[in-house]
Design a protein around this motif. Structure first.
Motif, PDB file in Angstrom:
ATOM      1  N   ALA B 474     -67.655 -15.671 -78.393  1.00  0.00           N
ATOM      2  CA  ALA B 474     -67.905 -16.589 -77.274  1.00  0.00           C
ATOM      3  C   ALA B 474     -66.609 -16.702 -76.483  1.00  0.00           C
ATOM      4  O   ALA B 474     -65.527 -16.830 -77.075  1.00  0.00           O
ATOM      5  CB  ALA B 474     -68.335 -17.954 -77.794  1.00  0.00           C
ATOM      6  N   VAL B 475     -66.736 -16.634 -75.179  1.00  0.00           N
ATOM      7  CA  VAL B 475     -65.552 -16.668 -74.323  1.00  0.00           C
ATOM      8  C   VAL B 475     -65.603 -17.921 -73.448  1.00  0.00           C
ATOM      9  O   VAL B 475     -66.652 -18.239 -72.888  1.00  0.00           O
ATOM     10  CB  VAL B 475     -65.470 -15.385 -73.460  1.00  0.00           C
ATOM     11  N   VAL B 476     -64.476 -18.628 -73.369  1.00  0.00           N
ATOM     12  CA  VAL B 476     -64.395 -19.806 -72.494  1.00  0.00           C
ATOM     13  C   VAL B 476     -63.086 -19.722 -71.695  1.00  0.00           C
ATOM     14  O   VAL B 476     -62.236 -18.885 -71.978  1.00  0.00           O
ATOM     15  CB  VAL B 476     -64.417 -21.142 -73.290  1.00  0.00           C
ATOM     16  N   GLY B 477     -62.969 -20.607 -70.715  1.00  0.00           N
ATOM     17  CA  GLY B 477     -61.732 -20.653 -69.926  1.00  0.00           C
ATOM     18  C   GLY B 477     -60.689 -21.509 -70.626  1.00  0.00           C
ATOM     19  O   GLY B 477     -60.996 -22.578 -71.149  1.00  0.00           O
ATOM     20  N   LYS B 478     -59.449 -21.022 -70.654  1.00  0.00           N
ATOM     21  CA  LYS B 478     -58.334 -21.793 -71.204  1.00  0.00           C
ATOM     22  C   LYS B 478     -57.443 -22.185 -70.026  1.00  0.00           C
ATOM     23  O   LYS B 478     -57.115 -21.319 -69.204  1.00  0.00           O
ATOM     24  CB  LYS B 478     -57.564 -20.917 -72.194  1.00  0.00           C
ATOM     25  N   PRO B 479     -57.117 -23.475 -69.912  1.00  0.00           N
ATOM     26  CA  PRO B 479     -56.317 -23.901 -68.757  1.00  0.00           C
ATOM     27  C   PRO B 479     -55.022 -23.098 -68.644  1.00  0.00           C
ATOM     28  O   PRO B 479     -54.386 -22.796 -69.652  1.00  0.00           O
ATOM     29  CB  PRO B 479     -56.013 -25.381 -69.059  1.00  0.00           C
ATOM     30  N   ASP B 480     -54.690 -22.735 -67.424  1.00  0.00           N
ATOM     31  CA  ASP B 480     -53.485 -21.934 -67.177  1.00  0.00           C
ATOM     32  C   ASP B 480     -52.838 -22.425 -65.886  1.00  0.00           C
ATOM     33  O   ASP B 480     -53.508 -22.525 -64.855  1.00  0.00           O
ATOM     34  CB  ASP B 480     -53.888 -20.454 -67.054  1.00  0.00           C
ATOM     35  N   ASP B 481     -51.561 -22.766 -65.987  1.00  0.00           N
ATOM     36  CA  ASP B 481     -50.877 -23.361 -64.827  1.00  0.00           C
ATOM     37  C   ASP B 481     -50.890 -22.446 -63.616  1.00  0.00           C
ATOM     38  O   ASP B 481     -51.061 -22.897 -62.481  1.00  0.00           O
ATOM     39  CB  ASP B 481     -49.424 -23.713 -65.193  1.00  0.00           C
ATOM     40  N   LEU B 482     -50.756 -21.160 -63.869  1.00  0.00           N
ATOM     41  CA  LEU B 482     -50.632 -20.209 -62.776  1.00  0.00           C
ATOM     42  C   LEU B 482     -51.992 -19.818 -62.189  1.00  0.00           C
ATOM     43  O   LEU B 482     -52.232 -19.881 -60.983  1.00  0.00           O
ATOM     44  CB  LEU B 482     -49.917 -18.955 -63.303  1.00  0.00           C
ATOM     45  N   LEU B 483     -52.922 -19.425 -63.080  1.00  0.00           N
ATOM     46  CA  LEU B 483     -54.199 -18.858 -62.627  1.00  0.00           C
ATOM     47  C   LEU B 483     -55.354 -19.872 -62.611  1.00  0.00           C
ATOM     48  O   LEU B 483     -56.466 -19.545 -62.223  1.00  0.00           O
ATOM     49  CB  LEU B 483     -54.584 -17.669 -63.526  1.00  0.00           C
ATOM     50  N   GLY B 484     -55.083 -21.082 -63.066  1.00  0.00           N
ATOM     51  CA  GLY B 484     -56.171 -22.060 -63.172  1.00  0.00           C
ATOM     52  C   GLY B 484     -56.779 -21.978 -64.558  1.00  0.00           C
ATOM     53  O   GLY B 484     -56.699 -22.916 -65.351  1.00  0.00           O
ATOM     54  N   GLU B 485     -57.371 -20.807 -64.875  1.00  0.00           N
ATOM     55  CA  GLU B 485     -57.940 -20.574 -66.201  1.00  0.00           C
ATOM     56  C   GLU B 485     -57.703 -19.112 -66.562  1.00  0.00           C
ATOM     57  O   GLU B 485     -57.616 -18.260 -65.684  1.00  0.00           O
ATOM     58  CB  GLU B 485     -59.455 -20.813 -66.206  1.00  0.00           C
ATOM     59  N   THR B 486     -57.700 -18.817 -67.858  1.00  0.00           N
ATOM     60  CA  THR B 486     -57.749 -17.415 -68.315  1.00  0.00           C
ATOM     61  C   THR B 486     -58.784 -17.333 -69.427  1.00  0.00           C
ATOM     62  O   THR B 486     -59.061 -18.320 -70.104  1.00  0.00           O
ATOM     63  CB  THR B 486     -56.380 -16.924 -68.869  1.00  0.00           C
ATOM     64  N   PRO B 487     -59.369 -16.134 -69.626  1.00  0.00           N
ATOM     65  CA  PRO B 487     -60.390 -16.007 -70.665  1.00  0.00           C
ATOM     66  C   PRO B 487     -59.798 -16.122 -72.067  1.00  0.00           C
ATOM     67  O   PRO B 487     -58.762 -15.519 -72.355  1.00  0.00           O
ATOM     68  CB  PRO B 487     -60.948 -14.586 -70.442  1.00  0.00           C
ATOM     69  N   CYS B 488     -60.503 -16.886 -72.894  1.00  0.00           N
ATOM     70  CA  CYS B 488     -60.094 -17.076 -74.287  1.00  0.00           C
ATOM     71  C   CYS B 488     -61.308 -16.742 -75.154  1.00  0.00           C
ATOM     72  O   CYS B 488     -62.376 -17.325 -74.969  1.00  0.00           O
ATOM     73  CB  CYS B 488     -59.655 -18.528 -74.481  1.00  0.00           C
ATOM     74  N   ALA B 489     -61.138 -15.770 -76.074  1.00  0.00           N
ATOM     75  CA  ALA B 489     -62.279 -15.322 -76.879  1.00  0.00           C
ATOM     76  C   ALA B 489     -62.252 -15.928 -78.279  1.00  0.00           C
ATOM     77  O   ALA B 489     -61.223 -15.869 -78.953  1.00  0.00           O
ATOM     78  CB  ALA B 489     -62.297 -13.804 -76.968  1.00  0.00           C
TER      79      ALA B 489
END
Lengths: 551, 551
Positions: B474-489
């Protein structure tokens, strides 16, 4: 204080996301999106996909609307089962109008009467029936005061300029008309699903034809119910042998779009055409009057075909003799027998014909009858259901959502037909103890009352046709001073057969209670109407005349 | 002056002969008359005919009405797929009331919340779930001020006196209750077909469960549409593996009566029970969550069975890996995959699963979708349809007659869901050029927005599970200061497998645009809700926590 009732109701107002007035128009829209590339119609060399049929119907609707045909206007059509008549089944309602496909066998005088009644501003006429319609228009009076548009359906789908000189000014060619239509036309959907979609005239076997009005809702629900009733699927290839002007082709015009199946259109219904279509297009279903069965059974040997796939024939009306049925059964066809009427949008119930059932009189089984709410046999005065005792006679009555809205412009006839909240079929029947099966005994107006006993003419006919020399038989009441009426049999013998009336009477005496056996037998052809139904009112007149002569 | 319009309309007022409010109640009445002796329900040694099921439901309705349960009252039920719960699907509406079958996996606190919301005066509870319901009743406040009736469904259909001492005063036994009912009860039919028949709670994967209200009309039409959708016939033998508390068993509770088919009820859904029912009763169909497929595929060899007849499995939700599907396919089952939601009364579209289609992402095909009016992908702001270009993402939206009436006692949520006259599914999708097929991309709330790009987590997951060591992902968004979110599996490995997170990332980098490949990989079991859906909101919290730790 808020009760749970209020709470549930809070969120219940139907909105456009959750409520769309039921209409067969939806079937075409879904077919165009889901079955877009599948073949919708085959007619000679012409082939359309569902996307194309949708687009043609949309342009037809648009063109009609440019002709100022609109909400609840009646559009008449006189045509055989060609693609144009199929398209009118969607195009006319998509313009908000009401389709009336008229019987192509009507004469100019009757056509004039019905066109006048309908006040149809727009008439679609196939080139084959142009003469009759032009004659009818000479007679009608409304055509002189109101602008009227005649649209000619030419022989071919590509023809745009035929017989133009014979048409009144302002007339159009069907293919030209389609060209006028815009592909971005906004469909006029019914505001209320109970609004009319079509008018179908009864065959008028008991009097003058009555215009039966169908609603969008009833047509929609009967189309879906028909899919079950006739055991159809997405793979259905339907051959148009039933006239589209009969209950809109038993509502199968619309049902075929719901299925995304294929329509095989044909101008002429002959045994040859049927067998050719079966072998060429792998037809799975066709239907109509029982005459179809005679067609097939009497086809020359070289036209016949041993089937390599299942083909269902559904017929409604009096079945031909067992020999005919057996012969067709042996060719590989499955025969089903339906019971219904124009007022119920076509067959209400359908049951498979079986060899061993041939001797029995027609049973009305609620088979696949998903949407018709109730079928009952009732005392027409008290409205009480008859006991399921296999003998008490009552009138077959129906109610449900696949029923007509009423008769066109005839409130009185509508109220009479729906008296007591049920549709009165005029058919007499009994209920059997096992599962309450209904057995038809007779038309109320055909039954003979002899010495106080009700005699089912259907039962007498079943015995008469059992005689090995008899081809067809119809029994009516002949006036009798003593008994009121006595059974009189009209008999058509098989070719090269000869038998005396005494022998027929004797044959029946052995097999029926004496009061039921015919007292008079008359040989000859039987008069039939355009559906192939025997015109008993004609025979009753004959029987009466004979009675008078004899006295 | 009278126009043709008036004339057509003259005879159009619906009357009881031609208009009956659509309700699934009709299906049971027709089944009792047409399929009277056919087997309706098999449950262990218990067998009913459709006549008996009809009579039991009628007595149930009568008894409910004696308990003063009436128009629009909510009757709650907490039970597995036993005959009593099936009977409640007809008996409750036949008393004019509204059925709410509650999820049997809810805890006492949630049960209390929902019972309070429903203000259910009458609660049917299976003996297995009595403890939870009694605990819930300790919490609710309305039960203290209002008379409340608890009806115990005992283990056996013949038992009339079990665990009585544990029940509050005034409680009844289900079988005793039926005995109170009168066989001549007059069914309370809905005055308006848009009146509610049931409430079904969503599984609440994205928040608290919402009560979805179904109308008689929607339930009736969806039952009929379901027969097509699942390719059913009169010969259908349906095994109850889908919970009846899920969209009223996808409306198949009612559809089975419409068909006159046979219901096989079972308390426990296990591979053994499924195979036993298939061999004993010749089951033709069963359905539910994809977990069913894992059950069957993982069944011990001695429980498995090579099929000697066609068995259809319809599942809705994320499909298990291809190996599982292929294994089941080889056993002889036909697998179909549905897309739907509680608000649309269950699956809206169903398509057969094919080997070669396994690599593709789910397609929403309008297959057999006879009654749902429109399925579209729209810009949620402008409401314009997205172009069928295979790339523009929009929200999947539905409208039609098989849609919920709204959310129970939540006008605001209803208005939000139906904003703009369409039901907003919350699913993101695209339209393909060929026939406008819709491909699901993600739940709107699950999609990741990374550097301004929308990333479909479904597409990333499809690649991750392609890794030979991976069981589920399952993949969700992980908060990221630069990109907003990045994929986290989040990844669950197969048994006895081991792999580094770097390798998973590398594997994905090779197969996906770089911005779509997961930047973080976490191993372990995935949290699922009662439907078997992965709870992404739990994973998002986890991903956020990890992000915070890392910073």
């Amino acid at each position: 204080m808020r009760t749970s009732q209020n709470r549930v109701m809070d969120c219940l107002k139907p909105c456009s996301a959750s409520y769309v007035p039921l209409s067969p128009i939806s079937f075409l829209e879904i077919a165009a999106s889901v079955y877009s590339d599948r073949v919708s119609i085959i007619y000679g060399d012409t082939r359309y996909s569902w996307r194309q049929t949708h687009d043609r119907c949309l342009k037809l609707a648009s063109a009609l609307s440019q002709l100022e045909v609109g909400s609840n206007d009646v559009v008449a059509a006189v045509a055989p089962n060609v693609p144009a008549l199929y398209e009118l089944h969607f195009g006319v309602p998509m313009a908000g109008a009401v389709l009336c496909a008229l019987n192509t066998r009507l004469d100019a005088a009757m056509l004039a009467t019905l066109l006048e009644q309908l006040q149809a501003k727009t008439i679609f006429v196939d080139y084959q029936f142009l003469e009759a319609v032009l004659q009818a228009l000479e007679i009608v009076s409304f055509a002189k005061t109101k602008p009227l548009t005649l649209v000619l359906i030419p022989k071919s789908d590509h023809e745009t300029s035929s017989t133009a000189e014979r048409l009144p000014p302002g007339s159009l060619n069907y293919n030209r008309l389609l060209d006028l239509g815009r592909a971005d036309f906004q469909i006029v959907r019914p505001e209320d699903e109970c609004n009319p979609i079509s008018v179908n005239y009864t065959s008028g076997s008991t009097g003058k034809p009555k215009g039966v009005v169908y609603s969008h809702r009833a047509a929609y629900l009967n189309s879906i119910a028909g899919i079950f009733r006739y055991d159809m699927s997405k793979k259905t290839v339907f051959l148009w042998t039933v006239d589209m002007f009969r209950c809109n082709g038993w509502c199968l015009t619309w049902a075929m779009a719901a299925l995304g199946g294929t329509n095989i259109c044909t101008r002429l219904v002959t045994a040859k055409a049927i067998f050719k279509a079966i072998s060429l297009h792998k037809v799975t279903h066709f239907c109509g009057a029982p005459a179809l069965l005679n067609f097939i059974s009497e086809a020359p040997f070289e036209d016949q075909l041993q089937l390599d796939h299942k083909v269902e024939i559904i017929v409604a009306g009096a079945l031909p003799p067992t020999q005919v049925l057996t012969k067709i059964d042996k060719l590989g066809f499955n025969i089903s027998h339906g019971y219904g009427m124009s007022e119920a949008l076509g067959p209400v119930t359908v049951r498979p014909w079986k060899h061993d059932a041939a001797a029995k009189v027609e049973l009305v089984e609620g088979n696949h009858n998903l949407v018709m709410e109730e079928i009952d046999v009732k005392d027409p005065v008290t409205m009480a259901s008859v006991p399921p005792d296999g003998k008490t006679i009552g009138e077959v009555m129906l109610r449900g959502n696949t029923m007509m809205s009423g008769y066109f412009n005839d409130l009185k006839a509508t109220q009479k037909a729906f008296k007591g909240g049920w549709f009165r079929t005029g058919d007499l029947g009994i209920r059997h103890p096992d599962g309450g099966y209904i057995q038809l005994k007779d038309r109320a107006c055909d039954a003979i009352v002899s010495g106080g006993e009700i005699i089912s003419t259907i039962e007498v006919e079943a015995v008469v046709v059992g005689h090995p020399m008899v081809m067809e038989a119809a029994v009516v009441g002949k006036p009798d001073d003593l008994l009121g009426e006595t059974p009189c049999a009209f008999v058509k013998l098989k070719e090269r057969c000869s038998v005396s009336s005494e022998e027929i009477v004797k044959f029946c005496m052995k097999r029926l209670p004496h009061h039921m056996a015919p007292k008079t037998v008359i040989f000859g052809n039987l008069p039939v109407n355009s559906t192939g139904k025997v015109q008993k009112f004609v025979l009753r007149e004959k029987a009466k005349a004979i009675g008078n002569l004899a006295n």
